[in-house]
Structure formats: structure tokens, C-alpha cells
Design a protein around this motif. Structure first.
Motif, short mmCIF file in Angstrom:
data_model
loop_
_atom_site.label_atom_id
_atom_site.label_comp_id
_atom_site.label_asym_id
_atom_site.label_seq_id
_atom_site.Cartn_x
_atom_site.Cartn_y
_atom_site.Cartn_z
N SER A 189 0.83 -1.21 0.00
CA SER A 189 0.00 0.00 0.00
C SER A 189 0.86 1.25 0.00
CB SER A 189 -0.91 0.02 1.24
OG SER A 189 -1.84 -1.03 1.17
N ASP A 190 0.33 2.30 -0.60
CA ASP A 190 1.01 3.58 -0.58
C ASP A 190 0.81 4.30 0.75
OD1 ASP A 190 1.93 3.33 -3.23
OD2 ASP A 190 0.03 4.12 -4.00
N TYR A 191 -0.34 4.06 1.37
CA TYR A 191 -0.70 4.72 2.62
C TYR A 191 -1.19 3.67 3.61
CZ TYR A 191 -0.67 8.91 -0.24
OH TYR A 191 -0.29 9.92 -1.08
N PHE A 192 -0.96 3.95 4.89
CA PHE A 192 -1.50 3.11 5.95
C PHE A 192 -2.16 4.02 6.98
CE2 PHE A 192 -1.17 0.78 10.00
CZ PHE A 192 -1.89 -0.36 9.65
N ILE A 193 -3.47 3.92 7.06
CA ILE A 193 -4.24 4.72 8.01
C ILE A 193 -4.49 3.85 9.23
CG2 ILE A 193 -6.41 5.95 8.40
CD1 ILE A 193 -6.53 6.20 5.25
N THR A 206 3.13 5.59 3.54
CA THR A 206 2.96 6.81 4.32
C THR A 206 2.00 6.50 5.45
OG1 THR A 206 3.34 8.21 2.39
CG2 THR A 206 2.15 9.20 4.25
N LEU A 207 2.45 6.69 6.65
CA LEU A 207 1.65 6.40 7.84
C LEU A 207 0.77 7.61 8.16
CD1 LEU A 207 1.24 4.36 10.19
CD2 LEU A 207 3.05 5.59 11.41
N ILE A 208 -0.54 7.36 8.29
CA ILE A 208 -1.47 8.42 8.66
C ILE A 208 -2.21 7.97 9.92
CG2 ILE A 208 -3.45 9.82 7.97
CD1 ILE A 208 -2.64 9.31 5.04
N PRO A 209 -1.74 8.40 11.08
CA PRO A 209 -2.42 8.05 12.32
C PRO A 209 -3.63 8.97 12.56
CG PRO A 209 -0.11 8.65 12.73
CD PRO A 209 -0.45 9.04 11.35
N ILE A 210 -4.69 8.39 13.02
CA ILE A 210 -5.86 9.15 13.46
C ILE A 210 -6.04 8.85 14.94
CG2 ILE A 210 -8.34 9.55 13.20
CD1 ILE A 210 -8.07 8.60 10.27
N TRP A 211 -5.91 9.88 15.76
CA TRP A 211 -6.07 9.73 17.19
C TRP A 211 -7.52 10.03 17.55
CZ3 TRP A 211 -1.49 13.08 19.39
CH2 TRP A 211 -0.28 12.54 18.98
N HIS A 212 -8.12 9.16 18.35
CA HIS A 212 -9.49 9.42 18.80
C HIS A 212 -9.67 8.94 20.23
CE1 HIS A 212 -11.70 5.43 18.62
NE2 HIS A 212 -10.49 5.12 18.25
N ASN A 213 -10.81 9.28 20.77
CA ASN A 213 -11.19 8.85 22.12
C ASN A 213 -10.17 9.29 23.17
OD1 ASN A 213 -13.07 7.65 23.78
ND2 ASN A 213 -12.19 5.63 23.62
N GLY A 214 -9.63 10.50 22.99
CA GLY A 214 -8.70 11.06 23.97
C GLY A 214 -7.27 10.57 23.86
#
Length: 123
Positions: free
Chosen positions: A35-39, A65-73
Motif C-alpha cells: 500500500s502507498d498509505y496506511f491509516i 505513508t503512515l497516517i495516524p488518526i487519534w481518537h477517544n482522547g
């Protein structure tokens, strides 16, 4: 999120696409490494999962390319995750994240718009 990405011509692989009888480990590794991106959606317990750690390692090995999404604090601080491999701590420490500051549809919509902007799609 998956349907919204598809509406904009982005074909994401989601682990829920694995079929009964698939070698899930090999399928995940192959899809992530190519993959080009990893979310990665990170909550307070996500990095306690050995599978999640392995997935992030595969993304790094595959130069995604790593794309972290932070949620729930969730907030990443390497001091709180000292057992993580160094390359993962470094990647999560140095990568700009998308943050969902409150758990409601509006903030998730804002996060999705930021993700789409990353792919050059304005909404």
C-alpha cells in the motif's frame, strides 16, 4: 469512511474484507506492504494489540505513508509506550496526525475531510 473514500476514487483495503478460509496474517501483510498509505485509528488501547503493532511495522517496511488518526482522547507519547519497537515510536512521534478531539459525528466528519485533503480531494 470506506464508502466516502470509494466515492472519491480511492480503493482502500480494510481488514474486514478478509474472507473465511483466508490466511489472514499473510493477506494483511501483503496488502499493507504493497500500500502507498496506511491509516491507523489509534485509541487508548490500540497499541496494546500485537496485531496492530505488526501492521504498523509492515507499513514501515513497505515504505507506506503512515497516517495516524487519534481518537477517544488518545495522545501518543513515546514515554508511555516504552515497549514499542523504536521504529514505531519514531514513526508515531514524528508523523503529523489527524485528531478527533470529541466523539461526535461532526468531529469525525472534520477528520474525514482532513484525510481527503491529504489525498488532494477538497470537499
Amino acid at each position: 469512511m470506506n464508502n466516502t473514500l470509494k466515492q472519491h476514487g480511492i480503493e482502500p483495503f480494510v481488514d474486514m474484507q478478509l474472507q473465511a478460509g483466508d490466511d489472514w496474517h499473510a493477506e494483511l501483510e501483503q496488502n499493507i506492504k504493497t500500500s502507498d498509505y496506511f491509516i491507523v485509528l489509534l485509541g487508548n488501547e490500540t497499541l496494546n494489540s500485537e496485531v496492530t503493532i505488526k501492521e504498523i511495522q509492515w507499513a514501515i517496511e513497505g515504505n507506506a505513508t503512515l497516517i495516524p488518526i487519534w481518537h477517544n482522547g488518545f495522545k501518543f507519547d513515546a514515554k508511555d509506550w516504552s515497549k514499542l519497537p523504536d521504529e514505531i515510536s519514531q514513526a508515531l512521534s514524528s508523523t503529523h496526525t489527524i485528531r478527533v478531539l470529541e466523539e461526535n459525528p461532526l468531529t469525525y466528519d472534520t477528520a474525514l475531510r482532513e484525510l481527503l485533503n491529504r489525498f488532494g480531494i477538497s470537499t
